[in-house]
Design a protein around this motif. Structure first.
Motif, PDB file in Angstrom:
ATOM      1  N   VAL A 225       0.846  -1.190   0.000  1.00 61.60           N
ATOM      2  CA  VAL A 225       0.000   0.000   0.000  1.00 61.60           C
ATOM      3  C   VAL A 225       0.887   1.248   0.000  1.00 61.60           C
ATOM      4  O   VAL A 225       1.864   1.344   0.744  1.00 61.60           O
ATOM      5  CB  VAL A 225      -0.930   0.001   1.228  1.00 61.60           C
ATOM      6  CG1 VAL A 225      -1.734   1.293   1.296  1.00 61.60           C
ATOM      7  CG2 VAL A 225      -1.854  -1.209   1.193  1.00 61.60           C
TER       8      VAL A 225
ATOM      9  N   PHE B 105      -0.760   2.803 -10.816  1.00 61.86           N
ATOM     10  CA  PHE B 105      -1.673   2.668  -9.683  1.00 61.86           C
ATOM     11  C   PHE B 105      -0.930   2.923  -8.370  1.00 61.86           C
ATOM     12  O   PHE B 105       0.239   2.541  -8.207  1.00 61.86           O
ATOM     13  CB  PHE B 105      -2.269   1.255  -9.620  1.00 61.86           C
ATOM     14  CG  PHE B 105      -3.024   0.842 -10.851  1.00 61.86           C
ATOM     15  CD1 PHE B 105      -4.342   1.207 -11.030  1.00 61.86           C
ATOM     16  CD2 PHE B 105      -2.408   0.073 -11.836  1.00 61.86           C
ATOM     17  CE1 PHE B 105      -5.054   0.817 -12.151  1.00 61.86           C
ATOM     18  CE2 PHE B 105      -3.102  -0.333 -12.960  1.00 61.86           C
ATOM     19  CZ  PHE B 105      -4.427   0.041 -13.127  1.00 61.86           C
TER      20      PHE B 105
ATOM     21  N   VAL C 200      -2.273   2.151  -4.435  1.00 62.28           N
ATOM     22  CA  VAL C 200      -3.320   1.797  -3.479  1.00 62.28           C
ATOM     23  C   VAL C 200      -3.125   2.659  -2.237  1.00 62.28           C
ATOM     24  O   VAL C 200      -2.066   2.632  -1.586  1.00 62.28           O
ATOM     25  CB  VAL C 200      -3.268   0.300  -3.127  1.00 62.28           C
ATOM     26  CG1 VAL C 200      -4.310  -0.030  -2.050  1.00 62.28           C
ATOM     27  CG2 VAL C 200      -3.497  -0.549  -4.372  1.00 62.28           C
ATOM     28  N   THR C 201      -4.148   3.427  -1.911  1.00 59.79           N
ATOM     29  CA  THR C 201      -4.021   4.387  -0.794  1.00 59.79           C
ATOM     30  C   THR C 201      -4.701   3.903   0.484  1.00 59.79           C
ATOM     31  O   THR C 201      -4.455   4.465   1.559  1.00 59.79           O
ATOM     32  CB  THR C 201      -4.623   5.742  -1.197  1.00 59.79           C
ATOM     33  OG1 THR C 201      -5.998   5.561  -1.574  1.00 59.79           O
ATOM     34  CG2 THR C 201      -3.853   6.342  -2.356  1.00 59.79           C
TER      35      THR C 201
ATOM     36  N   VAL D 191      -7.879   3.547  -4.619  1.00 65.72           N
ATOM     37  CA  VAL D 191      -6.720   3.546  -5.501  1.00 65.72           C
ATOM     38  C   VAL D 191      -6.681   4.836  -6.310  1.00 65.72           C
ATOM     39  O   VAL D 191      -7.729   5.377  -6.709  1.00 65.72           O
ATOM     40  CB  VAL D 191      -6.753   2.311  -6.446  1.00 65.72           C
ATOM     41  CG1 VAL D 191      -8.017   2.286  -7.272  1.00 65.72           C
ATOM     42  CG2 VAL D 191      -5.518   2.219  -7.315  1.00 65.72           C
ATOM     43  N   THR D 192      -5.466   5.344  -6.533  1.00 66.38           N
ATOM     44  CA  THR D 192      -5.237   6.490  -7.403  1.00 66.38           C
ATOM     45  C   THR D 192      -4.729   5.978  -8.742  1.00 66.38           C
ATOM     46  O   THR D 192      -3.770   5.185  -8.783  1.00 66.38           O
ATOM     47  CB  THR D 192      -4.209   7.444  -6.781  1.00 66.38           C
ATOM     48  OG1 THR D 192      -4.729   7.937  -5.552  1.00 66.38           O
ATOM     49  CG2 THR D 192      -3.925   8.606  -7.706  1.00 66.38           C
TER      50      THR D 192
ATOM     51  N   GLN E 278     -10.396  -5.705 -12.369  1.00 64.71           N
ATOM     52  CA  GLN E 278      -9.584  -5.872 -11.165  1.00 64.71           C
ATOM     53  C   GLN E 278     -10.069  -7.095 -10.381  1.00 64.71           C
ATOM     54  O   GLN E 278     -11.214  -7.542 -10.514  1.00 64.71           O
ATOM     55  CB  GLN E 278      -9.692  -4.604 -10.288  1.00 64.71           C
ATOM     56  CG  GLN E 278      -9.735  -3.279 -11.031  1.00 64.71           C
ATOM     57  CD  GLN E 278      -8.615  -3.104 -12.061  1.00 64.71           C
ATOM     58  OE1 GLN E 278      -7.486  -3.508 -11.833  1.00 64.71           O
ATOM     59  NE2 GLN E 278      -8.941  -2.492 -13.197  1.00 64.71           N
TER      60      GLN E 278
ATOM     61  N   ASP F 144      -9.135   9.443  -8.538  1.00 69.70           N
ATOM     62  CA  ASP F 144      -9.166   8.647  -7.305  1.00 69.70           C
ATOM     63  C   ASP F 144     -10.400   7.757  -7.367  1.00 69.70           C
ATOM     64  O   ASP F 144     -11.538   8.259  -7.480  1.00 69.70           O
ATOM     65  CB  ASP F 144      -9.241   9.550  -6.077  1.00 69.70           C
ATOM     66  CG  ASP F 144      -7.963  10.362  -5.884  1.00 69.70           C
ATOM     67  OD1 ASP F 144      -6.874   9.823  -6.189  1.00 69.70           O
ATOM     68  OD2 ASP F 144      -8.052  11.533  -5.470  1.00 69.70           O
TER      69      ASP F 144
ATOM     70  N   LEU G 102      -4.233  -5.463 -10.167  1.00 78.44           N
ATOM     71  CA  LEU G 102      -4.722  -4.292 -10.883  1.00 78.44           C
ATOM     72  C   LEU G 102      -4.309  -4.367 -12.350  1.00 78.44           C
ATOM     73  O   LEU G 102      -3.167  -4.722 -12.665  1.00 78.44           O
ATOM     74  CB  LEU G 102      -4.174  -3.021 -10.241  1.00 78.44           C
ATOM     75  CG  LEU G 102      -4.527  -2.844  -8.753  1.00 78.44           C
ATOM     76  CD1 LEU G 102      -3.798  -1.635  -8.173  1.00 78.44           C
ATOM     77  CD2 LEU G 102      -6.041  -2.720  -8.562  1.00 78.44           C
TER      78      LEU G 102
END
Length: 239
Positions: free
Chosen positions: A112, A123, A125-126, A153-154, A170, A207, A225
């Motif tokens: 992450v 990508f 992942v936030t 995810v951004t 995904q 986002d 992803l």
């Protein structure tokens, strides 16, 4: 009165026969006992055995040995013996000493907050939010069959043409190795999901939220992803 000596008869001389002819009544050499040979019959001399015949097998064996030696020398080329390969060092690889060839470890998946790329998308992942029972509001929403897992995810388009970000491309893998597809129907109840056929132009970033419905007792382990359904994909660890 002197008497004249009496004439003494000379001893009887044996009859002469030509060479090679048998004498009457004699047993010629080389004939079986009891076999009579007519008078005057010439017997051919018995053939002499040749020593070469007796030595012939030995000479043949010697010749074969010489021929084998010659063939081996010709096949050996220069006759140089290749140096023996060194044997394995005692316990070097087992002890893990420096200089030993160790199998390369597989790269651990990104986690992450780490940027990863697949195709035209980058990508990051936030955040991960598991254990969500319902998305939407009291009037318009969806209840989870087990639990919803919201993966935030951004997405940045690093390509040179527009690309569609779609949640259906995904997937999520739980702690038991089971793969779960995204729930695009539940994502539409999240106004900021941006994960249903969202077109992203080159250089732009969105986002998004990808929603997964997994069993209530499952634990999300990683997410795969993709920039499209047919891309190779990239894995991000969620734990």
């Amino acid at each position: 009165m002197a008497t004249s000596p009496r004439h003494q008869p000379s001893p009887q001389q044996p009859a002469q026969h030509p060479a090679g002819q048998s004498q009457p009544g004699s047993q010629p050499p080389g004939t079986a006992p009891g076999v009579q040979v007519p008078e005057g019959y010439v017997l051919a001399p018995a053939p002499r055995k040749k020593r070469f015949v007796r030595r012939h097998p030995v000479l043949t064996l010697v010749g074969l040995v010489v021929a084998v030696v010659v063939v081996v020398q010709l096949a050996g080329g220069s006759g140089e013996v290749a140096p023996a390969s060194p044997g394995p060092s005692s316990g070097a690889s087992d002890a893990g000493e420096p200089g030993t060839d160790a199998a390369p470890a597989e790269d651990a998946p990104a986690g992450v907050g780490t940027p990863v790329a697949d195709g035209a998308f980058e990508f990051v992942v936030t955040g991960v939010e598991p254990g969500v029972a319902r998305v939407g509001d009291e009037m318009f929403g969806a209840d989870a069959q087990g639990q919803f897992v919201l993966v935030r995810v951004t997405v940045t388009n690093v390509g040179d043409s527009a690309q569609v970000f779609d949640a259906s491309a995904q997937s999520l893998v739980d702690g038991q190795g089971r793969t779960h597809s995204a729930d695009s129907g539940a994502a539409i109840y999240l106004p900021d999901a941006n994960s249903f056929l969202t077109s992203v132009n080159p250089g732009n970033t969105v986002d998004g939220i990808v929603v997964f419905d997994i069993p209530a007792d499952a634990t999300p382990a990683s997410v795969d992803l993709h920039d499209s359904l047919f891309s190779g994909g990239v894995t991000v660890a969620l734990g």
